[in-house]
Every structure is written in C-alpha cells, then in structure tokens.
Design a protein around this motif. Structure first.
Motif, PDB file in Angstrom:
ATOM      1  N   ILE A 193       5.021  -4.091   8.786  1.00  2.11           N
ATOM      2  CA  ILE A 193       3.847  -2.895   8.644  1.00  2.11           C
ATOM      3  C   ILE A 193       3.835  -2.877   7.152  1.00  2.11           C
ATOM      4  O   ILE A 193       2.743  -2.794   6.605  1.00  2.11           O
ATOM      5  N   LYS A 194       4.877  -3.075   6.335  1.00  5.04           N
ATOM      6  CA  LYS A 194       4.529  -2.787   4.631  1.00  5.04           C
ATOM      7  C   LYS A 194       3.513  -3.999   4.345  1.00  5.04           C
ATOM      8  O   LYS A 194       2.952  -3.725   3.157  1.00  5.04           O
ATOM      9  N   ASP A 195       3.215  -4.870   4.936  1.00  5.66           N
ATOM     10  CA  ASP A 195       2.289  -5.988   4.439  1.00  5.66           C
ATOM     11  C   ASP A 195       0.879  -5.364   4.699  1.00  5.66           C
ATOM     12  O   ASP A 195      -0.078  -6.114   4.068  1.00  5.66           O
ATOM     13  N   ILE A 196       0.781  -4.514   5.602  1.00 11.28           N
ATOM     14  CA  ILE A 196      -0.780  -4.207   5.928  1.00 11.28           C
ATOM     15  C   ILE A 196      -0.698  -2.562   5.677  1.00 11.28           C
ATOM     16  O   ILE A 196      -1.795  -2.095   6.069  1.00 11.28           O
ATOM     17  N   GLU A 197       0.141  -1.840   5.418  1.00 16.07           N
ATOM     18  CA  GLU A 197       0.279  -0.558   5.601  1.00 16.07           C
ATOM     19  C   GLU A 197      -0.840   0.063   4.861  1.00 16.07           C
ATOM     20  O   GLU A 197      -1.462   1.194   4.934  1.00 16.07           O
ATOM     21  N   ASP A 198      -0.697  -0.382   3.422  1.00 15.89           N
ATOM     22  CA  ASP A 198      -1.699   0.273   2.500  1.00 15.89           C
ATOM     23  C   ASP A 198      -3.331  -0.127   2.953  1.00 15.89           C
ATOM     24  O   ASP A 198      -3.900   1.195   2.812  1.00 15.89           O
ATOM     25  N   ILE A 199      -3.711  -1.086   3.473  1.00 12.65           N
ATOM     26  CA  ILE A 199      -5.290  -1.557   3.969  1.00 12.65           C
ATOM     27  C   ILE A 199      -5.345  -0.336   5.259  1.00 12.65           C
ATOM     28  O   ILE A 199      -6.315   0.150   5.087  1.00 12.65           O
ATOM     29  N   ILE A 200      -4.344  -0.379   6.070  1.00 10.97           N
ATOM     30  CA  ILE A 200      -4.809   0.386   7.540  1.00 10.97           C
ATOM     31  C   ILE A 200      -4.548   1.865   7.163  1.00 10.97           C
ATOM     32  O   ILE A 200      -5.454   2.577   7.781  1.00 10.97           O
ATOM     33  N   SER A 201      -3.746   2.347   6.543  1.00 10.99           N
ATOM     34  CA  SER A 201      -3.594   3.734   6.300  1.00 10.99           C
ATOM     35  C   SER A 201      -4.830   4.268   5.570  1.00 10.99           C
ATOM     36  O   SER A 201      -5.496   5.449   5.773  1.00 10.99           O
ATOM     37  N   ARG A 202      -5.308   3.287   4.445  1.00 17.48           N
ATOM     38  CA  ARG A 202      -6.719   3.874   3.813  1.00 17.48           C
ATOM     39  C   ARG A 202      -7.801   3.759   4.830  1.00 17.48           C
ATOM     40  O   ARG A 202      -8.617   4.843   4.771  1.00 17.48           O
ATOM     41  N   GLN A 203      -7.986   2.913   5.653  1.00 16.75           N
ATOM     42  CA  GLN A 203      -8.735   2.947   6.863  1.00 16.75           C
ATOM     43  C   GLN A 203      -9.121   4.053   7.422  1.00 16.75           C
ATOM     44  O   GLN A 203      -9.973   4.745   7.903  1.00 16.75           O
ATOM     45  N   ILE A 204      -7.789   4.567   8.069  1.00 11.73           N
ATOM     46  CA  ILE A 204      -7.465   5.622   8.697  1.00 11.73           C
ATOM     47  C   ILE A 204      -8.004   7.046   8.008  1.00 11.73           C
ATOM     48  O   ILE A 204      -8.737   7.731   8.477  1.00 11.73           O
ATOM     49  N   ARG A 205      -7.581   7.129   6.686  1.00  9.34           N
ATOM     50  CA  ARG A 205      -7.836   8.143   5.774  1.00  9.34           C
ATOM     51  C   ARG A 205      -9.235   8.603   5.804  1.00  9.34           C
ATOM     52  O   ARG A 205      -9.937   9.410   6.041  1.00  9.34           O
ATOM     53  N   TYR A 206     -10.032   7.164   5.147  1.00 12.28           N
ATOM     54  CA  TYR A 206     -11.392   7.557   4.748  1.00 12.28           C
ATOM     55  C   TYR A 206     -12.186   7.572   6.045  1.00 12.28           C
ATOM     56  O   TYR A 206     -13.182   8.283   5.884  1.00 12.28           O
ATOM     57  N   ASN A 207     -12.156   6.711   6.869  1.00 14.34           N
ATOM     58  CA  ASN A 207     -12.868   7.094   8.138  1.00 14.34           C
ATOM     59  C   ASN A 207     -12.824   8.112   8.974  1.00 14.34           C
ATOM     60  O   ASN A 207     -13.886   8.676   9.420  1.00 14.34           O
ATOM     61  N   SER A 208     -11.754   8.625   9.028  1.00 13.93           N
ATOM     62  CA  SER A 208     -11.534   9.904   9.794  1.00 13.93           C
ATOM     63  C   SER A 208     -12.276  11.120   8.757  1.00 13.93           C
ATOM     64  O   SER A 208     -12.964  12.039   9.487  1.00 13.93           O
ATOM     65  N   LYS A 209     -12.087  10.954   7.390  1.00 16.61           N
ATOM     66  CA  LYS A 209     -12.664  12.048   6.653  1.00 16.61           C
ATOM     67  C   LYS A 209     -14.078  12.274   6.888  1.00 16.61           C
ATOM     68  O   LYS A 209     -14.878  13.062   6.952  1.00 16.61           O
TER      69      LYS A 209
END
Length: 425
Positions: A193-209
């Motif tokens: 998860i640490k290898d992709i966490e920054d990428i996917i968490s940003r996807q969740i944050r930006y697109n949800s907003k």
C-alpha cells in the motif's frame, strides 16, 4: 506479484504517470500549456496567434468552459488564458492560479488581438501547434499524442527542441502493453500500500471534492441531482450520481482539480467515484478500497491502450467497465467475476460516441457506470454475454481487443462525420 518483478515496477509507474491532477477539460488545458511554453520562449505577449489543431482537439474544446476565464469557451479562450496567465511548470494545472486582473486581461486579449484557428491535416489524432508572433519574432510549440508531450519548439527559424514522434505512440511513458486483467488483479491484491498510497489517496480526495461541489451547486445539466431526485439514493443511483456530478462541475467551469486517467478527467472520475461510493456502502477497509481503485484504474487504462487517447468511442464507457470491475472486487469477486463484469458492461454500451467535451458527458458517464454495475449483477445472477454475441469474443482479453479495433479503426469515419457536423455553420 513480487515487488522486484518488472511488471510490478511498471504497474506502479503507470499509475504515477496516469493519475495526475488537471484543472479543467484536458484538451483546452493542453492548448493553454503549449501557449504558456511558447510565450515564455517568445519573451513577450504576442501580437498574433495561429493555433493549428487536429479535428479531435476541435471537437473536445469547442463546447467546454475553460476554467479561470469567467466562463469563456473554446480554443481562443484556452490559448489566451495560456498566453496571459499560464505557468508552464504546472503542466495540466497551467491556469490554476489566475488573478481577477488576469481574467480581465484574457477577455481584452481575445477582443484586441488576432487569434486564428486552423484545422490541421495531420496523421496525429492528438495534435496541437501554437504559433506566437511579436514584431519580428516568432515561436512554434507542438504537442502530439498526449497532453503534455511537447515534441518541437522553434524560435525565429531555429529549432531549440525536437524529438521524434510516431502516430499513436506515447513517447516517454511506460509500456502499457504489459497490462492484462489477470496481472492487474494480481498486482492490486499484492501491491504494498505504501507504494501507491499517495497516488490513490489523492485520487479519492480530489475527485470526491469536485463530486460534492457538483451536487451542491448548479453546473451544466445537473445530471447527478436529476438522478437522485428521480430515482432516490440507492447505492446504484448514488454511484452514478457522484461521477455525473463531478463531470458536470468540471465541464462547466468549476475551478477544482481532478485526478485524470488516460488524459481524461471524466474517465478519472468515472473510474473512481462509483468505487468510492460502494466502498462506503459496504463499509470496507481503506486498504480494500485502495486495491479496488487500482483495479478500476488499470482496467480503464488497459482498455484505452488499444483505443487511443482520443476517439469517436466515448471514454466513459471504458471507465464505466473499470468501475464495474472495482465494484466486483469490493464484493469479493476474483478473476472470473471481474472478467465477466467487464465483458458484460462492454457488450451493453459500446458504441456510444464521443461528440466532444460538454454537459452531456455527465449523462454518458451515468450510462457507462450503470452498465458496469449491471454487468456485475448479471454475472452474480448467473447471466452473461458469450463469445460470438456481436463484438464479444471468448475471453476478456479478446473482447477488449475487439473494442480497441472497433474504436480505433472502425469508428474513424464516424469521428470524421462527428467533427464535420460540429464544425458546420
């Protein structure tokens, strides 16, 4: 999949390259980016601009609002925004920081300067060349194949940057031909998860907003709100409504960034928001959501590899099938369930055309997500479309390959006719 495996390394790189932020529809932003680079090389605000673009760029820029321009539309607005306020180092967020004074300057520049748009007869489906002129100086900047792929810069007759470009090749990006459904599921299930966490968490944050913004306020055709008001707030409706609302906001001037996929914010939202909504409904762990999003993202990218960045085939259909795959995974599905979900979804809605970026994209997104959800529930209930049924071929990879042929080769004439219809006066 082992972390040292070349496929593992490549899949992580693909996610990093594809899941990047962009503000506004990406085709006008590509024009603004080229204009910003050209203005920086020129060193002056140009007296005259000539923009040469392929038909697909015209199609995708004609009807969409360019952010941070006070609701201006079209190629002229995109190039003016890049010239006046563009910051090239921000790439697809090139006009994310525009002052009120600069917005007025953009309007004044369009009214007082010569901006000429020329359709380009080129082999490249994705082609933008911005030519800026000031007194005796000029600069040319050319982008092909994808949104930030500058392949040529010339100033006053001297070539200062050039690299070879081939039709439908994506120079400088990772090889996506390694993608296949079986390995995508293996990678998503085993990736650290640490290898992709920054990428996917940003996807969740930006697109949800931006989805929440689209539901709260008045944008475009308000497809998300219409869905909820008409059909209630069942999870199947909410999943479609969130993706549609994000698109309506983005197509109609919202100044929030999104995380794109395959160069498209609409595809980025379609692949992510339904999966995020289902994860909330099912109360799964954050890790499970991340893995489901990886499946949806990579399945979408895998389909688009055969189709190309721009086509007469609506990209929301690929992303809708991707979100269906992610939803199947959230519900405990493995290779069999995910494969049949994809095939079923593509059987239902392949053939929806792309007639440019605009408000109706949100409704097409809703249809694509609906097909993804139905595709999963069909298989869950023992139903499926089989090889030989129309464009369906035995096996998910063969069917995805058929869709690529249909979209890239079969719909070339459709694309030309759409562009002709859209540009007729």
């Amino acid at each position: 999949m082992e972390k040292s495996d070349l496929k593992y390394i490549n899949y992580v790189k693909i996610l990093k390259e594809e899941l990047v932020p962009a503000m506004g529809c990406t085709e006008p932003i590509a024009i603004a980016y080229a204009a910003a680079v050209a203005r920086e090389k020129l060193g002056h605000i140009p007296e005259k601009v000539i923009v040469e673009v392929s038909g697909n760029i015209i199609k995708n820029v004609k009807s969409v609002i360019v952010p941070n321009t006070d609701h201006l539309k079209g190629i002229e607005a995109a190039v003016a925004a890049g010239v006046i306020a563009g910051k090239s180092e921000k790439k697809l967020e090139v006009i994310s920081k525009v002052t009120e004074e600069e917005k007025q300057k953009i309007k004044n520049y369009i009214e007082s300067s010569t901006i000429e748009v020329k359709p380009s007869e080129t082999k490249f489906v994705f082609y933008v060349q911005v030519n800026l002129f000031y007194k005796g100086s000029f600069v040319k900047v050319r982008i092909v194949n994808y949104h930030t792929n500058i392949v040529f810069i010339e100033k006053n007759g001297k070539v200062i940057y050039e690299r070879k470009a081939e039709e439908s090749k994506e120079e400088g990006l990772s090889d996506k031909k390694l993608l296949n459904i079986k390995d995508i599921i293996d990678f998503a299930s085993t990736v650290e998860i640490k290898d992709i966490e920054d990428i996917i968490s940003r996807q969740i944050r930006y697109n949800s907003k931006i989805a929440e913004e689209g539901l709260k306020n008045n944008y475009g055709a308000n497809i998300g709100s219409v869905l909820l008001e008409t059909y209630g707030d069942d999870i199947k409706v909410r999943a479609k409504a969130k993706a549609a609302a994000g698109s309506d906001a983005r197509m109609n001037g919202c100044e929030l960034p999104v995380i794109i996929i395959s160069g498209s914010g609409n595809q980025g939202m379609t692949a992510s928001l339904p999966v995020i909504e289902y994860a909330k409904e099912l109360k799964v762990s954050k890790e499970k959501l991340y893995r489901a999003l990886i499946i949806s993202d990579l399945v979408t990218i895998h389909q688009k590899t055969g189709i190309g960045r721009l086509s007469a085939y609506c990209g929301a259909i690929s992303a809708g099938a991707g979100s269906g795959a992610g939803i199947a995974y959230l519900n405990g599905g493995g290779y069999k369930e995910i494969s049949h979900t994809i095939v079923n979804a593509l059987s239902i809605v392949s053939g929806i055309v792309c007639d440019g970026a605009k408000a109706s994209c949100a409704a097409k997104i809703a249809a694509g997500v609906d097909a993804g959800i139905l595709g999963y529930h069909m298989y869950k209930n023992g139903q499926q479309f089989r090889g030989g049924d129309g464009i369906v071929k035995k096996g998910v990879e063969a069917t995805i390959s058929n869709i690529g042929k249909l979209a890239k080769e079969g719909m070339k004439e459709t694309d030309k006719e759409i562009i002709k219809i859209m540009t007729e006066k």
